[in-house]
Design a protein around this motif. Structure first.
Motif, mmCIF file in Angstrom:
data_model
loop_
_atom_site.group_PDB
_atom_site.id
_atom_site.type_symbol
_atom_site.label_atom_id
_atom_site.label_comp_id
_atom_site.label_asym_id
_atom_site.label_seq_id
_atom_site.Cartn_x
_atom_site.Cartn_y
_atom_site.Cartn_z
ATOM 1 N N ALA A 52 32.961 34.753 50.786
ATOM 2 C CA ALA A 52 34.291 35.115 50.127
ATOM 3 C C ALA A 52 34.217 36.056 48.946
ATOM 4 C CB ALA A 52 34.536 33.661 49.426
ATOM 5 N N PHE A 53 33.013 36.046 48.316
ATOM 6 C CA PHE A 53 32.818 36.961 47.199
ATOM 7 C C PHE A 53 32.751 38.495 47.809
ATOM 8 C CE2 PHE A 53 31.150 33.542 44.339
ATOM 9 C CZ PHE A 53 32.353 33.635 43.477
ATOM 10 N N ASN A 54 32.135 38.596 48.962
ATOM 11 C CA ASN A 54 31.717 39.756 49.510
ATOM 12 C C ASN A 54 33.124 40.418 50.078
ATOM 13 O OD1 ASN A 54 29.501 41.397 49.534
ATOM 14 N ND2 ASN A 54 29.261 41.225 51.547
ATOM 15 N N ILE A 55 34.063 39.819 50.557
ATOM 16 C CA ILE A 55 35.452 40.168 50.870
ATOM 17 C C ILE A 55 36.033 40.917 49.501
ATOM 18 C CG2 ILE A 55 37.552 39.635 51.618
ATOM 19 C CD1 ILE A 55 36.425 37.628 53.251
ATOM 20 N N GLY A 56 35.860 40.339 48.605
ATOM 21 C CA GLY A 56 36.382 40.835 47.536
ATOM 22 C C GLY A 56 35.682 42.103 46.890
ATOM 23 N N ASN A 57 34.480 42.025 46.901
ATOM 24 C CA ASN A 57 33.351 43.321 46.865
ATOM 25 C C ASN A 57 34.115 44.459 47.549
ATOM 26 O OD1 ASN A 57 32.059 41.618 44.897
ATOM 27 N ND2 ASN A 57 30.421 41.238 46.519
ATOM 28 N N VAL A 58 34.138 44.232 48.991
ATOM 29 C CA VAL A 58 34.532 45.234 49.875
ATOM 30 C C VAL A 58 35.847 45.881 49.584
ATOM 31 C CG1 VAL A 58 34.877 45.752 52.115
ATOM 32 C CG2 VAL A 58 32.926 44.633 51.748
ATOM 33 N N GLY A 59 36.701 44.821 49.099
ATOM 34 C CA GLY A 59 37.961 45.584 48.791
ATOM 35 C C GLY A 59 38.033 46.176 47.276
ATOM 36 N N GLY A 60 37.130 45.992 46.660
ATOM 37 C CA GLY A 60 36.902 46.580 45.260
ATOM 38 C C GLY A 60 36.524 48.101 45.642
ATOM 39 N N ALA A 61 35.381 48.207 46.597
ATOM 40 C CA ALA A 61 34.999 49.496 47.152
ATOM 41 C C ALA A 61 36.183 50.286 47.567
ATOM 42 C CB ALA A 61 33.829 49.221 47.847
ATOM 43 N N GLY A 62 36.792 49.523 48.462
ATOM 44 C CA GLY A 62 38.139 50.191 49.030
ATOM 45 C C GLY A 62 38.898 50.946 47.783
ATOM 46 N N LEU A 63 39.248 50.253 47.009
ATOM 47 C CA LEU A 63 39.993 50.589 45.927
ATOM 48 C C LEU A 63 39.518 52.016 45.132
ATOM 49 C CD1 LEU A 63 41.170 47.254 44.385
ATOM 50 C CD2 LEU A 63 42.539 49.147 45.590
ATOM 51 N N GLY A 64 38.157 51.661 44.982
ATOM 52 C CA GLY A 64 37.434 52.884 44.264
ATOM 53 C C GLY A 64 37.519 54.163 45.077
ATOM 54 N N LEU A 65 37.441 54.060 46.595
ATOM 55 C CA LEU A 65 37.584 55.152 47.226
ATOM 56 C C LEU A 65 39.049 55.643 47.385
ATOM 57 C CD1 LEU A 65 35.213 54.738 50.553
ATOM 58 C CD2 LEU A 65 34.774 56.391 48.292
ATOM 59 N N ASN A 66 39.729 54.638 47.080
ATOM 60 C CA ASN A 66 41.274 55.076 47.115
ATOM 61 C C ASN A 66 41.551 55.943 46.003
ATOM 62 O OD1 ASN A 66 43.980 53.988 45.720
ATOM 63 N ND2 ASN A 66 44.457 54.848 47.923
#
Length: 290
Positions: A52-66
Motif C-alpha cells: 500500500a505504501f509503495n503504491i504511494g511512493n511510486v506515485g510520489g516519484a511520478g510527481l517528482g519526474l512530472n
C-alpha cells in the motif's frame, strides 16, 4: 517536539537493531520464537502495508519526474518503477541499493539546506524553541516517531545489516553506531525542511494549501526552487520504493529457501506490482490498473 521525537526514534531503533543483530534472526523469526505463528502474521501485515505504501511512493516519484521533466505523473511513475527495478538487476544489488540511497540522501539534504539558508530563517527562535517549546503536542510527537520508526521502516536497516553479515555480539558496537547514524541523518533532513518552512512562514508567506511542501522552494528560488522540490520529492520517493520493496520481501525470505535464493526476483516483482500503469479507458478518461 522534533528534538524529543529524535530521542525517541534513537531509543526505539537502537533497541530493535540490537535485538535483531544479537539474535541473528530477522524480525519475523524472532516473533515466531516468542509466539508461534506471530511471525507469519507480522509478515502478512508488513507485506500488505508495504504494498500500500509503495503504491504511494511510486506515485510520489511520478510527481517528482512530472515537475522535473514534464512527463505525466503516470508515465513518471512507470519510469521511476523501472529505475527501481534496475537497481535489483545488478549482481551486487545490495551494494548498489546502499550506494544509490546514500547519493539520493546527500542530494536531498544538500538541496534542502540551500533552500533553508535562502529562506532567511529566524535561527535564534528556532534554537530556543527546540529546547523550550511553547506547546508540547503529543499527537505531533507520535506522528513524527511513527513516521520514522513505525511499521516496517525501522526493520529495513536491521535486516540489511543481517544480509550483509554484520551481526552477533562481536558487531554490536557497529550495529549501534549504524542505528544512531541512520536516525541522525534522517533527522537532519527533517530539521532542515522544517527550518526552510519556518523561514518562509516567518516572512508572512502563506503556504499553498494545494501543495504546502513546495511553497518554501518556490518562494525562495522561483522556478528553480520548484525544480529543486522536484528533485527532492523524486529522490525521497524512489529511495522509499526501493526500501519498502526490499524490507517487505525480507520479511518472507526466511520462510522458504526458494524465496531466499531468488529474493531479488521477488523484490522486482513487488515493485512491478506496486507500480501503477496508466492507460486510456474506453471513454478516454485516465484509469489506473495494477
Amino acid at each position: 517536539m522534533i528534538l524529543l521525537s529524535i530521542l525517541l526514534d534513537i531509543g526505539a531503533q537502537l533497541n530493535i537493531w540490537r535485538i535483531v543483530a544479537v539474535s541473528e534472526k530477522k524480525a519475523q523469526d524472532i516473533a515466531n520464537a516468542v509466539l508461534p505463528g506471530a511471525g507469519y502474521f507480522l509478515a502478512l501485515l508488513i507485506v500488505m502495508g508495504g504494498l500500500a505504501f509503495n503504491i504511494g511512493n511510486v506515485g510520489g516519484a511520478g510527481l517528482g519526474l512530472n515537475i522535473l521533466t514534464g512527463l505525466s505523473p503516470e508515465m513518471g511513475a512507470v519510469v521511476s518503477g523501472a529505475i527501481a527495478v534496475g537497481v535489483f538487476l545488478f549482481h551486487e544489488a545490495g551494494k548498489v541499493m546502499d550506494r544509490f540511497a546514500q547519493i539520493m540522501g546527500f542530494v536531498m539534504i544538500a538541496l534542502t539546506i540551500f533552500v533553508a539558508v535562502k529562506a532567511n530563517l529566524p535561527i535564534d527562535d528556532a534554537v530556543v524553541h527546540t529546547f523550550v517549546p511553547e506547546k508540547l503536542d503529543v499527537i505531533a510527537i507520535v506522528t513524527l516517531v511513527g513516521g520514522t520508526v513505525g511499521g516496517y521502516i525501522t526493520f529495513a536497516g536491521a535486516h540489511r545489516l543481517l544480509d550483509a553479515g554484520i551481526k552477533g555480539k562481536e558487531n554490536l558496537k557497529e550495529v549501534s553506531k549504524s542505528s544512531v547514524s541512520a536516525i541522525l541523518i534522517a533527522s537532519i533532513m527533517r530539521v532542515v525542511l522544517f527550518l526552510a518552512v519556518l523561514g518562509v512562514v516567518s516572512m508572512g508567506v502563506q503556504l499553498d494549501p494545494k501543495n504546502p511542501a513546495a511553497t518554501p522552494f518556490a518562494h525562495v528560488a522561483g522556478d528553480v526552487g520548484l525544480m529543486i522540490f522536484g528533485v527532492v520529492i523524486w529522490a525521497a520517493s524512489i529511495t522509499s520504493v526501493i526500501g519498502a520493496a526490499y524490507t517487505s520481501v525480507s520479511f518472507i525470505t526466511s520462510f522458504s529457501p526458494f524465496i531466499e535464493k531468488h529474493k531479488n526476483c521477488f523484490i522486482v516483482a513487488f515493485i512491478v506490482v506496486s507500480t501503477p500503469c496508466w492507460q486510456p479507458s474506453a471513454d478516454r478518461h485516465k484509469s489506473w490498473c495494477l
